[in-house]
Design a protein around this motif. Structure first.
Motif, mmCIF file in Angstrom:
data_model
loop_
_atom_site.group_PDB
_atom_site.id
_atom_site.type_symbol
_atom_site.label_atom_id
_atom_site.label_comp_id
_atom_site.label_asym_id
_atom_site.label_seq_id
_atom_site.Cartn_x
_atom_site.Cartn_y
_atom_site.Cartn_z
ATOM 1 N N ALA A 92 -65.637 -34.453 -22.415
ATOM 2 C CA ALA A 92 -64.639 -35.467 -22.075
ATOM 3 C C ALA A 92 -65.124 -36.206 -20.845
ATOM 4 O O ALA A 92 -65.791 -35.640 -19.973
ATOM 5 C CB ALA A 92 -63.277 -34.831 -21.809
ATOM 6 N N CYS A 102 -62.874 -38.220 -25.401
ATOM 7 C CA CYS A 102 -63.530 -36.944 -25.650
ATOM 8 C C CYS A 102 -64.306 -37.087 -26.952
ATOM 9 O O CYS A 102 -64.001 -37.962 -27.770
ATOM 10 C CB CYS A 102 -62.542 -35.778 -25.696
ATOM 11 N N VAL A 106 -58.568 -39.684 -25.073
ATOM 12 C CA VAL A 106 -57.909 -38.566 -24.390
ATOM 13 C C VAL A 106 -56.401 -38.803 -24.457
ATOM 14 O O VAL A 106 -55.915 -39.842 -23.998
ATOM 15 C CB VAL A 106 -58.371 -38.460 -22.921
ATOM 16 N N ALA A 125 -59.024 -32.007 -22.115
ATOM 17 C CA ALA A 125 -59.543 -32.831 -23.207
ATOM 18 C C ALA A 125 -60.876 -32.308 -23.725
ATOM 19 O O ALA A 125 -61.156 -32.377 -24.927
ATOM 20 C CB ALA A 125 -59.686 -34.273 -22.745
#
Length: 323
Positions: free
Chosen positions: A67, A87, A109, A118
């Motif tokens: 992420a 992500c 996210v 995430a």
């Protein structure tokens, strides 16, 4: 950029080293992510041990999910822009400060999640969705049995199954883990070390789908507790890959036995799966119904310590690196 490289040796302290690598460049159809967090998964351990090589074309750097923020956008990419919080599902390259990924393998996210949370999503949610809901065709009102229920995959599967309206039976090692699985939503949570699994699951009424990360040791149990038309989905073989299967029992119960891996799927198939996950599972995350717990975080340079924590097997939920 800083990255973790496999340098040889058997244990993580000898095998993993922090090195400098050239920053990757986003090509056509790709984006570059400034990685803030990267999930640590069991396939990373296997690759470090030389038992799970990266597929052709993938980075030799470990890490299957990250992420961060979009840092660079390649030619032909229209959905993502610099600065977007995303992500992504990777074939490799997550243990680094920058990662390049097919733009179709990227998800936004969800609001309310930080980067560590995430980073715990893409690999696990995609694995559960592909195996429990696509291969296993779990439906509302049915019962899912999860072996290894407090692993990163397991805790995600409990919450996703409950969000879909299914009941959950969980097995894990130790009373503390059994309590943790129950707290996450398992209606029946069993200690594999002390409980009579067959008797308890049979008394519960059996199960419709098994998500099996154990393999050989639970093959006989799975065949016994699955209901007619049950689905047995194998995604790992921690106790061994050679199991005895009673074909007559499978025939009489009309059981479907299947298995899969995620990393080696073609790019187009991963893109299809990501789109299905965004449509089918991302709303559960956005609504707060699915929040995989993060057991521990480690800075990138302590990747070896993160591997040791995962190998110890006493965690509940995900382990994440921060970069």
């Amino acid at each position: 950029m800083r990255a973790i490289e496999i340098t040889g040796g058997s244990g993580p302290a000898e095998a993993l080293a922090l090195v400098g690598r050239p920053d990757p460049v986003a090509g056509p159809g790709q984006i570059r992510i400034r990685v803030r967090a990267a999930g640590v998964n069991r396939p990373d351990l296997l690759q470090r041990q030389g038992r799970y090589p990266a597929p052709p074309g993938a980075s030799d750097i470990l890490g299957l999910e990250v992420a961060g923020e979009v840092d660079q956008v390649g030619e032909g990419v229209s959905r993502w822009s610099a600065g977007d919080r995303v992500c992504a599902l990777l074939g490799g390259g997550g243990y680094a400060e920058y990662a390049v990924v097919d733009a179709r393998h990227v998800l936004p996210v969800p609001d309310g999640l930080n980067m560590v949370q995430a980073a715990a999503l893409p690999e696990t949610v995609c694995t559960v969705f592909a195996n429990v809901f696509e291969a296993g065709t779990l439906k509302a009102g049915e019962t899912l049995l999860i072996h290894g229920a407090t692993s990163g995959i397991g805790v995600t599967a409990i919450q996703m199954a409950r969000a879909a309206g299914a009941r959950v039976v969980a097995t894990s090692r130790g009373a503390d883990k059994a309590r943790a699985a129950r707290a996450l939503g398992a209606e029946l949570s069993l200690d594999a070390r002390t409980d009579d699994l067959e008797a308890a699951i049979t008394a519960f009424g059996g199960v419709d789908v098994v998500l099996d990360m154990v393999g050989a040791d639970y093959a006989a149990l799975n065949q016994t507790v699955l209901k007619p038309f049950g689905r047995w989905v194998v995604i790992a073989t921690l106790s061994g890959s050679l199991a005895q299967v009673d074909l007559a029992r499978l025939m009489m119960k009309r059981i479907v036995l299947t298995g899969s891996t995620l990393r080696a799927r073609p790019a187009d198939e991963k893109a299809r799966l990501i789109a299905a996950v965004e449509a089918g599972a991302w709303p559960w995350i956005a609504a707060g119904a699915v929040r995989p717990p993060v057991e521990a975080t480690f800075p990138l340079e302590q990747a070896s310590a993160a591997h040791l924590r995962l190998e110890a097997g006493d965690h509940v939920g995900k382990i994440v690196l921060t970069a």
